[in-house]
Design an enzyme around this catalytic site. Structure first.
Site, PDB file in Angstrom:
ATOM      1  CB  SER A   1      11.768  51.687  36.815  1.00 54.15           C
ATOM      2  OG  SER A   1      11.139  50.569  37.406  1.00 54.15           O
ATOM      3  CB  SER A   2      15.629  56.083  36.776  1.00 57.62           C
ATOM      4  OG  SER A   2      14.481  56.888  36.641  1.00 57.62           O
TER       5      SER A   2
END
Length: 408
Positions: A74-75
């Site tokens: 999710s970065s």
């Protein structure tokens, strides 16, 4: 510099002012189970830390190098948010416009009033696919975007927020495609990665796969509010965050060539730590770096200003705070391992499953990137990434605030 910690070699560059960061990075290998990792920090537009160490693959013992790529999970969301804000800046997207203006098929089944802003702030009510997805579904763009366009929201859009762990990427990515004609991976490369010389990909070409680290996974933290609710209520709709994504979290999928090449814009970015920090560096200043202007300075408040916040995220079950496309500090240290993300009070970025993170902090004029191949427990950072962030802020003279953030 080069140093050894418990037999693990750490290489790269670290300005003497940030020796505490280097110490914590080495300690992660010696004490906290790090396998391979990298951390990069920009301050005032200059790279002051660029460290890497360990192995990219345990079987072959391939060493981690400066150009080792890692799955950022999710970065990736922050990189997509940068793309969205470029479209807003250029007048191609209107935050207050309904998504259906750009994607007509979406405007049905109670979604007619969902705005672009609601999507970016995790308020759209579409945090999961409700219809069961087949195996490998996330590799089929038309399948998953068509399915989300047909479904009904779980709540009245705009009335609450809950982490759209994977769906947000396809919502944003389809908006990018509709207004530019480019896929999100193509747009990121053309408008962000290439101009900034940032080693970041959504959809990594096969010729770059040899640089990607193998991902390894810890067991879930049973004390995590999310996983605890899942254990108590296996039929809870939030369980679909992880069990209705076409088997995507299986190690064979994560480490497979098909996924590495696919565009999975909320969870499939493949980056170096330096590339991640480099992408955020303009956002830590005035929107530009090295003579390359990514944003007008007056766009930056839009990125860092809170849009949705709650003491109980509908999905993650911890306090979360979102801007338009980015995250701010989450949770608290007291919630335990993997249940917090503690940044500067005006910092913004996104953490990734297992503990990676990229963010910008204009107060500190700081950009930060950390990636690794051992993905820890919980839904936020764990002690490895958080220790590096904490050491960075202490070095810069910040102190813990009363609202789970670092302040001057």
């Amino acid at each position: 510099m080069s140093r050894a910690s418990a037999g693990v070699r750490v290489d790269g560059y670290c300005h003497s002012r940030f020796e505490a960061v280097a110490e914590e990075f080495s300690k992660n290998f010696a004490e906290h189970g790090e396998i391979g990792a990298a951390v990069s920090i920009y301050l005032e537009g200059e790279c002051v830390v660029d460290l890497w160490g360990g192995v990219a693959d345990q079987v072959s013992a391939r060493p981690w190098t400066r150009d080792t790529l890692a799955v950022a999970f999710s970065s990736t969301k922050g990189l997509v948010a940068i793309c969205m804000h470029l479209l807003i800046q250029r007048g191609l997207l209107d935050l207050d416009a309904p998504v259906g203006r750009y994607w007509p098929e979406f405007a049905c089944n109670g979604k007619e009033g969902i705005t672009v802003a609601m999507v970016l702030a995790h308020q759209a009510g579409l945090p999961v696919w409700q219809q069961t997805l087949p195996a490998g579904a996330l590799l089929d763009w038309d399948l998953v975007t068509g399915q989300i366009a047909a479904e009904q929201p779980l709540w009245e859009p705009g009335t609450q927020h809950g982490y759209h762990a994977v769906t947000i990427g396809y919502l944003e990515g389809e908006l990018v495609r509709r207004v530019t004609g480019k896929s999100i991976g193509e747009y990121l490369r053309a408008e962000v990665a290439v101009p900034l010389a940032a080693d970041i990909w959504i959809g990594c070409p096969r010729e770059e796969h040899h640089r990607i680290a193998t991902s390894y996974f810890a067991d879930p933290n049973p004390q995590s509010p999310f996983f605890a609710k899942l254990a108590r209520e296996p039929d809870w709709v939030g369980a679909k965050l992880i069990n209705n994504i076409g088997g995507d979290l299986a190690p064979a999928s994560i480490n497979g060539a098909a996924r590495r090449s696919a565009e999975i814009p909320a969870a499939g970015g493949i980056v170096t730590a330096h590339g991640l920090a480099r992408a955020y560096a303009p956002l830590s200043l005035d929107g530009s770096i090295d003579g390359i202007r990514l944003f007008d300075e007056d766009m930056l408040p839009l990125m860092r200003t809170t849009r949705s916040a709650s003491s109980m995220d509908t999905m993650l079950r911890i306090p979360t705070t979102f801007t338009l496309g980015f995250s701010k500090s989450w949770g608290a240290y007291a919630l335990g391992e993997g249940e917090h993300v503690i940044l500067g009070e005006n910092a913004f970025g996104t953490p990734g499953f297992g503990g990676s993170i990229g963010f910008a902090d204009g107060d500190a004029r700081l950009a930060f990137g950390y990636v690794m191949n051992f993905h820890g427990p919980g839904v936020g950072l764990n002690r490895r990434g958080q220790s590096l962030i904490d050491a960075t802020y202490r070095t810069l003279g910040f102190r813990p605030g009363r609202t789970n953030a670092w302040v001057r």
